[in-house]
Structures are given as C-alpha cells and as structure tokens.
Scaffold this active site. Sequence first.
Site, mmCIF file in Angstrom:
data_model
loop_
_atom_site.group_PDB
_atom_site.id
_atom_site.type_symbol
_atom_site.label_atom_id
_atom_site.label_comp_id
_atom_site.label_asym_id
_atom_site.label_seq_id
_atom_site.Cartn_x
_atom_site.Cartn_y
_atom_site.Cartn_z
ATOM 1 N N CYS A 99 69.126 17.038 -5.465
ATOM 2 C CA CYS A 99 68.581 15.700 -5.813
ATOM 3 C C CYS A 99 67.144 15.468 -5.905
ATOM 4 C CB CYS A 99 69.231 14.888 -4.718
ATOM 5 S SG CYS A 99 68.839 12.939 -4.803
ATOM 6 N N CYS A 102 65.838 12.354 -4.029
ATOM 7 C CA CYS A 102 65.871 11.872 -2.732
ATOM 8 C C CYS A 102 66.582 13.065 -2.097
ATOM 9 C CB CYS A 102 66.452 10.401 -2.261
ATOM 10 S SG CYS A 102 67.843 9.984 -3.190
ATOM 11 N N SER A 103 67.911 12.951 -1.687
ATOM 12 C CA SER A 103 68.772 13.894 -0.985
ATOM 13 C C SER A 103 70.107 13.363 -1.109
ATOM 14 C CB SER A 103 68.329 14.064 0.571
ATOM 15 O OG SER A 103 68.428 12.814 1.050
ATOM 16 N N CYS A 104 70.583 13.148 -2.122
ATOM 17 C CA CYS A 104 72.122 12.778 -2.389
ATOM 18 C C CYS A 104 72.894 13.869 -2.045
ATOM 19 C CB CYS A 104 72.423 12.146 -3.737
ATOM 20 S SG CYS A 104 71.549 10.701 -4.168
#
Lengths: 194, 95, 94
Positions: A99, A102-104
């Site tokens: 991702c 962000c950090s999905c």
Amino acid sequence: MSEVLETPSDRLLAAVRQLLTDKGVVSREEIFERIQATDAATPAQGARMVAKAWVDPAFRARMLADGAKAAEELGIPMRGMPPLGVLEDTADEHNLVVCTLCSCYPRAVLGYPPFWFKSAAYRARAVRDPRGLLREFGTELPQAVKLRVVDSTADYRWMVLPLRPAGTEGWSEEQLAAVVREGDMIGVTFPKVS
Amino acid sequence: MHDMGGVSKFMCDAVDVEPHALSAFDREVDAIRQLLGAKKVMSVDELRRGIEAIPEPDYLRLSYYQRWIRSITDNMLAKGVFTEAELLAALEDTK
Amino acid sequence: MSGLLSPGTKVRVRDDWPETRGACHIRTPHYLRGAEGVVEKHLGAFPNPEDLAFARPASRLNLYHVRFVPQAIWPDAGGEALVVELYETWLEAA
C-alpha cells in the site's frame, strides 16, 4: 495546525482517552475489549484459509471469488471489515502486495501489519524495484516467473494465495497451515518446508 | 509525503525486515481508532486525511501510531467532540 | 468515465493534481497520473473517499483493478505488471 498537536504522543493519548471516556464516546471496557479482539487476529487465520484452499478445490474457487465469505466459512470474524480479495499465484506469475499511500493490510486474516509493510522503503520500492526488495527477504524469484505487484490503494484488502510447496503431498490441513507465514500471504516470501 | 510509491529518495533504503513488537500505546491508539470508526465518529478516510496533513519533518519523525494519535486528536478538535480548552486542561492532568 | 467498463478496456489516469489546489484526500497514487493502463476487473461500487475524508455526503463510484506496465512509469522499473484500484472519476478513454 494547532500547536497542541505537538504535544508528546503518550500525553496526547492519555488526554484523548480521558476526554473520550468522560464524554461517553468510548468506554475503557470497550477499548480493552477491542485490543483483545484485535490481538486475536493473527496470520494463523490466513494460513488456515491457504491450507484449505490447497486441499479443497471447491473452497479454493469460493475463496478466489470472495475472500471475506471464505474467511467466514472458517469462523473468522469479517463483520465491519473491508472486502477481502485473494490473489492467486501460479507457476508463471507471482503476486506482491503493497500500500504505497498508507498501510492497507488484510488485518482480519493476518492481524496487525508488520513494521516493514508500513515502512517508507517498502512502500517506495515495492512498485519500482520489487525484485530487489524480495531479495532482502531472502526471496529470489526466477526470471521466468512474472511479478505482478498490487498497490492496495482503496476499498479492498488483498492477500496472496501462494503455491503449495513441494514435499507436502498427503499432509493434513493443520500440517500445511503450519508452514504458511505472514510474509507468504503478502508475497515477500514463499511457504517453505524445513 | 504519504504518497511514497517509487519515490527516488527511498529507493536506496534497505527494508528493516526484523519483527517489531507493538507497544501498549500502539495497541490502544489502534483500538480507539477502530471504535471511533465503528461508532461513526470518525472514518478511516478522515484519519488518513489528518495523517496526510502532518508536515513532512513531523511525518518522518513520528512513529506510525504517533501519527495516528495526532490525526485522531486533530479530527476530534475539528469535529468539536472536545474543544482545545478541554484538551489543554486534560493535558495538564497528564503532567 | 461513467458506465460500466469491461475487462480489456484501455484507459488513461487523469493527469490532475488536486493536491496543488488545496486540502484534499485522494487515493490515486502520484505515479499513475497520466499513465495508460487496461481494466482488469470491476471490483464493485464504493462511497467516494475524497468526500468521506471530509465527512461530506459521498456518492458511490465504480472501482476497478487497472493493470499498468511498470516500465512505462519508470524506465528502471522491475516487475512485469502493476495493478491498482482506481475509481471511475479518475479514468478517461485512451
């Protein structure tokens, strides 16, 4: 931006917790329960799905069609979670998830995202230098295998369904699940039989 | 800043592949974020917008969940869930 | 692009930079602006995050998996395919 936001984070948390509980927005019990529930989601959940997909072609088809429904079949709580997509590795093509924004991360089936998944180096390099990146995880992808990088930018969460490793013929689902690690389901490593 | 795909300045950075355990702080911030989402007080999109509003030097200095608590606080102030005066008073209590 | 796009449709990501015009939240990575790709799959319809991020009423948008050739984005890129979730409002005919 207000200067108060520059306050050290642990003090911000203490103050926010105080205000949110005083005002009845959340309770301390709810926070505690949510931490417990979140800690309970671990890569072992995703590993169970992968192992079942390796031995049960009908389940595999359902999992590829709708990962969330397949997870629920195994009793993994998915209510309120984003849709789960499953990326199928083949002999010719390998998937890698990142991702960049962000950090999905497929938290329902893998738990908290690991540190490396959230790092600037991983987010920057996965889309541009994925083979170099894989080498840092000790993974050498044969040149003949195509590398398909999936940038998880929006509403889905993605997990990789890796290839079943050689030498596992006749193994039970439990034995198979035990060799599937978190990185195998993001695509930075492959399941290994020691 | 947050939009990191292929950004040249990170291309030579090694990936830290070692496990890092989450702290009690990390877990609690994560839980509060989830509860605010479930209760429709703040969406994950609002959390992200708040994180993206953090100036670059702070963004790079702060840890993952430090960015989150900052965005949560920013959002709660903007939504009037609590006021800056209330926050300052509560911060006094934490000293 | 509106209307449902079928797999194989050639598309271009709009070369638009809302972040230069003020506060915004977008889920289309910078590196894809202006890039050409191919629709791989329709993933469903979801409320527009560009509105959700500001707690505004959000219309549902079609979301697609679109495949790109990494070397067309960065000449030095590795990998054979790059697949990204994109909303219909960011896609134009190519």
